[in-house]
Scaffold this active site. Structure first.
Site, PDB file in Angstrom:
ATOM      1  N   TYR A 146      55.048 -23.423  67.512  1.00 23.93           N
ATOM      2  CA  TYR A 146      55.272 -23.284  66.065  1.00 23.93           C
ATOM      3  C   TYR A 146      54.051 -23.786  65.294  1.00 23.93           C
ATOM      4  O   TYR A 146      53.529 -23.097  64.416  1.00 23.93           O
ATOM      5  CB  TYR A 146      56.512 -24.090  65.682  1.00 23.93           C
ATOM      6  CG  TYR A 146      56.940 -23.978  64.238  1.00 23.93           C
ATOM      7  CD1 TYR A 146      57.329 -22.745  63.701  1.00 23.93           C
ATOM      8  CD2 TYR A 146      56.996 -25.097  63.417  1.00 23.93           C
ATOM      9  CE1 TYR A 146      57.756 -22.653  62.377  1.00 23.93           C
ATOM     10  CE2 TYR A 146      57.427 -25.009  62.101  1.00 23.93           C
ATOM     11  CZ  TYR A 146      57.804 -23.788  61.586  1.00 23.93           C
ATOM     12  OH  TYR A 146      58.230 -23.698  60.276  1.00 23.93           O
ATOM     13  N   ASP A 147      53.591 -24.975  65.675  1.00 21.47           N
ATOM     14  CA  ASP A 147      52.493 -25.600  64.937  1.00 21.47           C
ATOM     15  C   ASP A 147      51.237 -24.724  64.968  1.00 21.47           C
ATOM     16  O   ASP A 147      50.601 -24.488  63.940  1.00 21.47           O
ATOM     17  CB  ASP A 147      52.159 -26.971  65.540  1.00 21.47           C
ATOM     18  CG  ASP A 147      53.347 -27.906  65.599  1.00 21.47           C
ATOM     19  OD1 ASP A 147      54.470 -27.456  65.310  1.00 21.47           O
ATOM     20  OD2 ASP A 147      53.176 -29.086  65.944  1.00 21.47           O
ATOM     21  N   ARG A 187      68.823 -28.901  63.462  1.00 19.55           N
ATOM     22  CA  ARG A 187      68.068 -29.801  62.587  1.00 19.55           C
ATOM     23  C   ARG A 187      68.921 -31.004  62.207  1.00 19.55           C
ATOM     24  O   ARG A 187      70.146 -30.942  62.214  1.00 19.55           O
ATOM     25  CB  ARG A 187      67.549 -29.055  61.363  1.00 19.55           C
ATOM     26  CG  ARG A 187      66.336 -28.237  61.765  1.00 19.55           C
ATOM     27  CD  ARG A 187      65.694 -27.589  60.602  1.00 19.55           C
ATOM     28  NE  ARG A 187      66.342 -26.346  60.272  1.00 19.55           N
ATOM     29  CZ  ARG A 187      65.740 -25.358  59.627  1.00 19.55           C
ATOM     30  NH1 ARG A 187      64.490 -25.479  59.254  1.00 19.55           N
ATOM     31  NH2 ARG A 187      66.388 -24.253  59.343  1.00 19.55           N
ATOM     32  N   THR A 211      60.483 -41.266  60.755  1.00 18.37           N
ATOM     33  CA  THR A 211      60.814 -40.924  59.364  1.00 18.37           C
ATOM     34  C   THR A 211      60.633 -39.434  59.083  1.00 18.37           C
ATOM     35  O   THR A 211      59.831 -38.751  59.718  1.00 18.37           O
ATOM     36  CB  THR A 211      59.931 -41.701  58.360  1.00 18.37           C
ATOM     37  OG1 THR A 211      58.579 -41.217  58.450  1.00 18.37           O
ATOM     38  CG2 THR A 211      59.981 -43.194  58.615  1.00 18.37           C
ATOM     39  N   ARG A 212      61.406 -38.979  58.092  1.00 20.64           N
ATOM     40  CA  ARG A 212      61.230 -37.649  57.512  1.00 20.64           C
ATOM     41  C   ARG A 212      61.479 -37.778  56.012  1.00 20.64           C
ATOM     42  O   ARG A 212      62.093 -38.735  55.547  1.00 20.64           O
ATOM     43  CB  ARG A 212      62.223 -36.637  58.098  1.00 20.64           C
ATOM     44  CG  ARG A 212      62.026 -36.308  59.559  1.00 20.64           C
ATOM     45  CD  ARG A 212      60.741 -35.546  59.831  1.00 20.64           C
ATOM     46  NE  ARG A 212      60.648 -35.120  61.224  1.00 20.64           N
ATOM     47  CZ  ARG A 212      60.174 -35.863  62.224  1.00 20.64           C
ATOM     48  NH1 ARG A 212      59.735 -37.094  62.003  1.00 20.64           N
ATOM     49  NH2 ARG A 212      60.119 -35.372  63.453  1.00 20.64           N
TER      50      ARG A 212
HETATM   51  N1  UDP Z   1      66.953 -35.647  65.202  1.00 17.70           N
HETATM   52  C1  UDP Z   1      67.942 -36.534  65.620  1.00 17.70           C
HETATM   53  N2  UDP Z   1      69.158 -36.041  65.975  1.00 17.70           N
HETATM   54  C2  UDP Z   1      69.454 -34.707  65.935  1.00 17.70           C
HETATM   55  C3  UDP Z   1      68.467 -33.818  65.492  1.00 17.70           C
HETATM   56  C4  UDP Z   1      67.223 -34.311  65.136  1.00 17.70           C
HETATM   57  O1  UDP Z   1      67.722 -37.753  65.667  1.00 17.70           O
HETATM   58  O2  UDP Z   1      70.581 -34.346  66.297  1.00 17.70           O
HETATM   59  C5  UDP Z   1      65.644 -36.187  64.801  1.00 17.70           C
HETATM   60  C6  UDP Z   1      64.450 -35.471  65.418  1.00 17.70           C
HETATM   61  O3  UDP Z   1      64.147 -35.989  66.691  1.00 17.70           O
HETATM   62  C7  UDP Z   1      63.380 -35.765  64.391  1.00 17.70           C
HETATM   63  C8  UDP Z   1      64.151 -35.773  63.073  1.00 17.70           C
HETATM   64  O4  UDP Z   1      65.510 -35.993  63.416  1.00 17.70           O
HETATM   65  O5  UDP Z   1      62.817 -37.027  64.616  1.00 17.70           O
HETATM   66  C9  UDP Z   1      64.052 -34.457  62.306  1.00 17.70           C
HETATM   67  O6  UDP Z   1      64.355 -33.423  63.196  1.00 17.70           O
HETATM   68  P1  UDP Z   1      64.552 -31.912  62.743  1.00 17.70           P
HETATM   69  O7  UDP Z   1      64.887 -31.146  63.973  1.00 17.70           O
HETATM   70  O8  UDP Z   1      65.494 -31.839  61.611  1.00 17.70           O
HETATM   71  O9  UDP Z   1      63.146 -31.441  62.163  1.00 17.70           O
HETATM   72  P2  UDP Z   1      61.614 -31.786  62.440  1.00 17.70           P
HETATM   73  O10 UDP Z   1      61.189 -32.591  61.285  1.00 17.70           O
HETATM   74  O11 UDP Z   1      61.469 -32.557  63.727  1.00 17.70           O
HETATM   75  O12 UDP Z   1      60.972 -30.467  62.494  1.00 17.70           O
END
Ligand code: UDP
Length: 316
Positions: A146-147, A187, A211-212
């Site tokens: 993807y990246d 997600r 973090t996000r």
């Molecule tokens: N994540 C999590 N539990 C889940 C799904 C995702 O802890 O059931 C974590 C994932 O490892 C990441 C963050 O949540 O650190 C965001 O993941 P997501 O798949 O939403 O999007 P990303 O930002 O990684 O593209």
């Protein structure tokens, strides 16, 4: 007012974008191969006189008869679970799909907007991420499909801009959430809300200290339209700079849903970015845009939407 092609028009952001474009009077031609998109996302648009849907994979040659004023390229698997499941279609739509849709825009003399991503920053060593940061991507890791496809897409878009003089815009979209995410798209926001509503434990990857920064989809769409209408080529970060750990997100989901379940911890996926937060100075100063919906409000709206779907147990 114009005629606008939206690839990935049946996807999560694409469908919201189609709706917003119709509301402001545009004609919309939505394209989607329905790999991760769904007709359910656009079903109430079919009756609209200014809306057309074409089931098409833009990784193959793409043509639209008649005038086109803008091409917005949103087609791609975007959830890590999806692009790990479909690595080659992800690489193809980011590379061949970008090339084909740029070709369409060039032939039509249309403006082109590329939906790029915060994933071009990889596991960032600069924080928050400004558009001038070049990123820290593992090209051969599982997320590389993807990246690197999106990095290629940005390079191809800039080549069309520089070499052909195409009028382009590049958005780097950070984590977006809201109604119309698939229940099982993997997600974190959709997963946690559906788990909390179903009385299941929340699955935290790693320690949950990563973090996000989560942006409500209406804010994202407003930002994208500001970019489309403005005169900034970009790339421009479109995201919400409020940063949360995954554990903080889980707590907030519990508060919003009114439930508390155990957290279960599993492994952090390979190359999962440890931190992510957009610097949105460019969007704020040049486009006059900033997010308005805070995470609690956005989660409430999203949970209300999922509540209906969890109740009827639809398969997606
Ligand atoms: N994540 C999590 N539990 C889940 C799904 C995702 O802890 O059931 C974590 C994932 O490892 C990441 C963050 O949540 O650190 C965001 O993941 P997501 O798949 O939403 O999007 P990303 O930002 O990684 O593209």
């Amino acid at each position: 007012m114009g005629r606008i092609v939206v690839t990935g028009g049946a996807g999560f952001i694409g469908a919201h974008l189609c709706r917003a474009l119709l509301e402001r009077g545009e004609q919309v031609v939505a394209m989607d191969n329905l790999l991760t998109g769904s007709v359910a996302n656009i079903e109430e648009l079919f009756g609209h006189a200014r809306f057309t849907f074409v089931e098409q994979d833009v990784s193959s040659y793409v043509w639209v008869p008649g005038e086109v004023d803008a091409v917005l390229h949103f087609a791609s698997p975007a959830s890590p679970a999806d692009y790990l499941r479909w690595p080659i279609p992800t690489l193809k739509v980011g590379s061949l799909g970008t090339h084909n849709t740029l070709g369409l825009a060039k032939a039509k003399g249309a403006r082109y907007l590329l939906a790029s991503t915060s994933e071009v920053y990889g596991d960032p060593t600069a924080h928050p991420q400004t558009e001038t940061y070049w990123g820290n991507v593992n090209p051969v890791g599982p997320r590389g499909v993807y990246d690197e496809a999106k990095r290629f897409a940005e390079a191809m878009t800039m080549a069309y801009h520089r070499f052909h003089g195409l009028d382009v815009r590049i958005a780097r979209i950070f984590n977006t959430y809201g109604p119309r995410m698939r229940r099982k798209d993997g997600r974190v926001v959709s997963t946690f809300i559906v788990q909390a509503l179903s009385g299941e434990p929340l699955t935290v990857h790693g320690s949950g200290e990563q973090t996000r920064s989560f942006c409500y989809v209406d804010d994202t769409v407003r930002g994208l339209l500001a970019l489309l209408d403005g005169d900034v080529v970009g790339p421009v970060n479109i995201g919400n700079p409020s940063e949360f750990t995954v554990r903080e997100l889980a707590e907030l989901v519990f508060e919003v849903v009114g439930a508390t379940q155990p957290l279960v911890f599993d492994d952090l996926p390979e190359d999962d970015p440890r931190q992510r937060c957009p610097d949105i100075t460019l969007a704020t100063e040049r486009l006059g845009w900033q997010p308005e919906v805070d995470l609690r409000t956005g989660l409430e709206r999203t949970a209300a939407w999922f509540r209906q779907r969890v109740a009827v147990q639809r398969p997606d």
